[in-house]
Design a protein around this motif. Structure first.
Motif, PDB file in Angstrom:
ATOM      1  N   VAL A  96      -3.931  -8.809   1.226  1.00  0.00           N
ATOM      2  CA  VAL A  96      -3.446 -10.171   1.502  1.00  0.00           C
ATOM      3  C   VAL A  96      -4.510 -10.997   2.233  1.00  0.00           C
ATOM      4  O   VAL A  96      -4.893 -12.072   1.778  1.00  0.00           O
ATOM      5  CB  VAL A  96      -2.143 -10.127   2.326  1.00  0.00           C
ATOM      6  CG1 VAL A  96      -1.602 -11.546   2.523  1.00  0.00           C
ATOM      7  CG2 VAL A  96      -1.098  -9.241   1.651  1.00  0.00           C
ATOM      8  N   GLU A  97      -4.985 -10.477   3.352  1.00  0.00           N
ATOM      9  CA  GLU A  97      -5.921 -11.254   4.150  1.00  0.00           C
ATOM     10  C   GLU A  97      -7.269 -11.422   3.453  1.00  0.00           C
ATOM     11  O   GLU A  97      -7.867 -12.514   3.486  1.00  0.00           O
ATOM     12  CB  GLU A  97      -6.107 -10.600   5.517  1.00  0.00           C
ATOM     13  CG  GLU A  97      -4.844 -10.655   6.381  1.00  0.00           C
ATOM     14  CD  GLU A  97      -5.023  -9.961   7.718  1.00  0.00           C
ATOM     15  OE1 GLU A  97      -6.067  -9.284   7.896  1.00  0.00           O
ATOM     16  OE2 GLU A  97      -4.129 -10.079   8.569  1.00  0.00           O
ATOM     17  N   ARG A 100      -7.238 -14.081   0.678  1.00  0.00           N
ATOM     18  CA  ARG A 100      -7.089 -15.402   1.288  1.00  0.00           C
ATOM     19  C   ARG A 100      -8.413 -15.860   1.899  1.00  0.00           C
ATOM     20  O   ARG A 100      -8.803 -17.028   1.766  1.00  0.00           O
ATOM     21  CB  ARG A 100      -5.991 -15.370   2.353  1.00  0.00           C
ATOM     22  CG  ARG A 100      -5.791 -16.728   3.029  1.00  0.00           C
ATOM     23  CD  ARG A 100      -4.673 -16.710   4.041  1.00  0.00           C
ATOM     24  NE  ARG A 100      -3.369 -16.572   3.394  1.00  0.00           N
ATOM     25  CZ  ARG A 100      -2.543 -15.547   3.554  1.00  0.00           C
ATOM     26  NH1 ARG A 100      -2.890 -14.545   4.356  1.00  0.00           N
ATOM     27  NH2 ARG A 100      -1.392 -15.510   2.931  1.00  0.00           N
ATOM     28  N   ASP A 136       2.092 -10.623  -2.247  1.00  0.00           N
ATOM     29  CA  ASP A 136       1.600 -11.600  -1.282  1.00  0.00           C
ATOM     30  C   ASP A 136       0.115 -11.887  -1.497  1.00  0.00           C
ATOM     31  O   ASP A 136      -0.367 -13.001  -1.229  1.00  0.00           O
ATOM     32  CB  ASP A 136       1.849 -11.115   0.144  1.00  0.00           C
ATOM     33  CG  ASP A 136       3.289 -11.344   0.593  1.00  0.00           C
ATOM     34  OD1 ASP A 136       4.077 -11.898  -0.204  1.00  0.00           O
ATOM     35  OD2 ASP A 136       3.643 -10.961   1.723  1.00  0.00           O
ATOM     36  N   GLY A 137      -0.611 -10.898  -1.996  1.00  0.00           N
ATOM     37  CA  GLY A 137      -2.019 -11.115  -2.318  1.00  0.00           C
ATOM     38  C   GLY A 137      -2.198 -12.125  -3.429  1.00  0.00           C
ATOM     39  O   GLY A 137      -3.157 -12.910  -3.428  1.00  0.00           O
ATOM     40  N   ALA A 140      -1.909 -15.434  -1.893  1.00  0.00           N
ATOM     41  CA  ALA A 140      -3.139 -15.738  -1.164  1.00  0.00           C
ATOM     42  C   ALA A 140      -4.236 -16.194  -2.116  1.00  0.00           C
ATOM     43  O   ALA A 140      -5.006 -17.110  -1.806  1.00  0.00           O
ATOM     44  CB  ALA A 140      -3.594 -14.504  -0.384  1.00  0.00           C
ATOM     45  N   SER A 143      -4.056 -19.873  -2.835  1.00  0.00           N
ATOM     46  CA  SER A 143      -3.801 -20.684  -1.646  1.00  0.00           C
ATOM     47  C   SER A 143      -4.726 -21.893  -1.490  1.00  0.00           C
ATOM     48  O   SER A 143      -4.493 -22.734  -0.627  1.00  0.00           O
ATOM     49  CB  SER A 143      -3.891 -19.815  -0.385  1.00  0.00           C
ATOM     50  OG  SER A 143      -5.173 -19.210  -0.267  1.00  0.00           O
TER      51      SER A 143
END
Length: 320
Positions: A96-97, A100, A136-137, A140, A143
């Motif tokens: 995820v992070e 993003r 969720d990735g 991201a 985004s």
């Protein structure tokens, strides 16, 4: 393909190595960041490929890596994480992070394209932490409105160097039979070369922007059937039995306590609560939309799983 400049995160891994080789063959200039140079040195002889040691957890480093590129590709993924809700911290950081932060770096540096590897079965309400973090990735990856993302969701990927069929083949060299949980769960394995071609195609096809591609191979197999095929092709066929899922979770919990990456985790079993196949009722784009003729597992796996394959590799390197 016109000469493109691309950075491939996760480019030294199994899928990444095949993709980087394919991009190099197509005339792209490719940068492959890696934590340790040794991990990517098998790529350095490919034309137009540069392997660099880099800390991709540093945002300033990410901006330098994507600066001046036509596209960024993210293949980074893990199968195991410390547990958490809705997913553990390792899944959060990798799935995820990181995408993003990569897409934010692309936006800051004016990079227009981002290709992202997700997974078939990714869902916000999926039964496993892996599937939820992959969902969720995907969010991201989308985004930044100035960066056009294309997302690929493959089923399990097979090919030379895979950690799927090769693992089952290796285990059967030493075991009289296999007793595995989830043996009746269906998978739709896809050839790594087909995945590489899909990514390369998306780089130059504007119609792939902002789309999600579900990727499965031409045939659906149960996990038990795939294990049997791996044994047969490697010359070590064994009988395969299905372990009750409850017992499998106990075994997985024990394996999680051992040092190193576990052979199987409880989250892996949670992922197998649903079949890992392309849903024909969902009108997402698939390989057919990219004009890719899917490769049958039976056309490839017997060659790289056979017992003398590694000796063939040695002979080829020696020019014999």
């Amino acid at each position: 393909m016109k000469e493109l400049s691309v950075v491939v995160f996760g480019g030294s891994g199994f899928i990444g190595s095949h993709l980087v080789a394919h991009l190099a063959e197509q005339g792209c200039r490719v940068v492959v960041p890696t934590r340790r140079y040794e991990s990517g040195k098998h790529l350095i002889l490919l034309p137009g490929v540069e392997v660099v040691e880099a800390d991709i957890n540093d945002d300033a480093v990410l901006r330098r890596l994507v600066h001046g590129k036509d596209a960024a590709i993210n293949l980074v993924g893990i199968l195991h994480s410390r547990r958490g809700n809705p997913y553990g911290p390792d899944f959060k950081r990798a799935h995820v992070e990181l995408p993003r932060r990569i897409v934010a770096a692309c936006a800051a540096e004016g990079v227009p394209r981002f290709l992202h590897m997700s997974a078939l079965g990714a869902a916000a309400e999926g039964p496993s932490e892996y599937q939820r973090s992959k969902a969720d990735g995907e969010m991201a990856a989308r985004s930044e409105p100035t960066v056009a993302a294309t997302i690929f969701r493959p089923s399990v990927v097979f090919g030379p160097g895979d950690k799927f069929l090769n693992v089952f083949a290796r285990v059967q060299r030493f075991m009289p039979f296999l007793w595995i949980p989830g043996a009746s769960v269906d998978f739709q394995p896809v050839y790594v070369g087909d995945v590489a071609r899909a990514f390369a195609h998306a780089l130059t096809d504007v119609k792939t922007r902002h789309l999600v591609y579900d990727f499965g191979g031409p045939t659906i197999y149960s996990l038990g059937d795939l294990v049997r095929l791996a044994g047969r092709y490697s010359g070590n066929p064994r009988r395969v039995f299905e372990m009750p899922m409850g017992l499998g979770r106990i075994v997985a919990a024990f394996l999680e306590l051992l040092p190193g990456k576990p052979l199987m985790s409880r989250d892996n079993l949670d992922s197998m609560k649903v079949d890992n196949v392309v849903d024909p009722a969902i009108q997402r784009s698939t390989a057919a939309a990219l004009g890719i003729r899917l490769t049958a597992l039976e056309a490839v796996a017997p060659h790289y799983l056979r017992a003398d394959h590694r000796f063939d590799d040695l002979r080829a390197r020696a020019g014999r």
